[in-house]
Scaffold this active site. Sequence first.
Site, PDB file in Angstrom:
ATOM      1  N   HIS A  87       0.861  -1.188   0.000  1.00  0.00           N
ATOM      2  CA  HIS A  87       0.000   0.000   0.000  1.00  0.00           C
ATOM      3  C   HIS A  87       0.890   1.228   0.000  1.00  0.00           C
ATOM      4  CE1 HIS A  87      -1.482   3.283   2.698  1.00  0.00           C
ATOM      5  NE2 HIS A  87      -2.459   3.297   1.810  1.00  0.00           N
TER       6      HIS A  87
ATOM      7  N   HIS B 108      -8.853  -5.889  17.063  1.00  0.00           N
ATOM      8  CA  HIS B 108      -9.688  -7.045  17.404  1.00  0.00           C
ATOM      9  C   HIS B 108      -9.005  -8.370  17.070  1.00  0.00           C
ATOM     10  CE1 HIS B 108     -10.849  -6.202  13.164  1.00  0.00           C
ATOM     11  NE2 HIS B 108     -10.997  -7.510  13.077  1.00  0.00           N
TER      12      HIS B 108
ATOM     13  N   GLY C 281     -16.726  10.489  -2.471  1.00  0.00           N
ATOM     14  CA  GLY C 281     -15.803   9.927  -3.443  1.00  0.00           C
ATOM     15  C   GLY C 281     -16.424   8.789  -4.228  1.00  0.00           C
ATOM     16  N   ASN C 282     -15.688   8.313  -5.230  1.00  0.00           N
ATOM     17  CA  ASN C 282     -16.146   7.201  -6.058  1.00  0.00           C
ATOM     18  C   ASN C 282     -16.004   5.897  -5.273  1.00  0.00           C
ATOM     19  OD1 ASN C 282     -15.203   4.912  -8.101  1.00  0.00           O
ATOM     20  ND2 ASN C 282     -16.610   6.291  -9.168  1.00  0.00           N
TER      21      ASN C 282
END
Length: 280
Positions: A118, A181, A264-265
């Site tokens: 990322h 979690h 946003g898209n």
Amino acid sequence: MPPLDPQQATARAWFEHLRDVICAEFVAIEREAGSDAAFDYIAWDRVDPSREPGGGGVRGVMKGQVFEKVGVNVSTVGGTFEGEFAKSIHGAGDNPGFFATGISLVAHMANPHVPAVHMNCRFLVTTKRWFGGGADLNPPMPIADDTASFHRSLRAACDAHGPGDYERFKRWADEYFYIPHRQVHRGVGGIFYDHLEGDFDANFAFTQDVGRAFLASYPAIVRRRMDTPFTADDIAARDAWRGRYAEFNLVYDRGTSFGLKTGGNVDAILMSLPPVATWS
């Protein structure tokens, strides 16, 4: 959206250039693997709640032999934050107007020995102006040499700039890319930074070098691992790990929340999700 000022236009142009260079490199890797895969680019427009044009972006997605799914998005949007959301944004508060431009990239790989990745860089304007971003490596099965080379490249980018504090940004990434979690980190880390404001030129130069550091390190890792043999058990491990990645992006990721809450898209925002994942 009003005309861009020089700083806004400069940041947008760099992010679009970085997109073009990264996509060309990823396509070159596909060609080396004997694939004719290419990016599919779809433009989108944002409509501000005030009904005024709010900019837009381009969603780029490629599905290939090496990159099972990679998305590289650029967007330049503006308008107003709605309701309570404005209070959560740096410098917004009672003046909810904003401008944002940036690049966001997520790659999910076919070979389990090639790490997912990322990268995101952005420039935002509210009553303040700041850069944020970073990059992090997300291998289903970590390889120490890959982790070391990725971090080495990011450290070099940080060390070359006054605003770049590698140890602090590394800790920030470790804290941010954590799944409470599950009590596990999303990957093997990288750097994460936000709210770099004040000296536009210095902060912009650092952000540019973060993008260059990504280009210097990640494609080399892909080429090093993309022909590694793998088993059905390796695929199962990859897909189970991807489930954790999806949980983080849907529950905790700030970029996902920002995109959905600012009109946003949706397809571009959720391109970060893996093509296949499993939960058992």
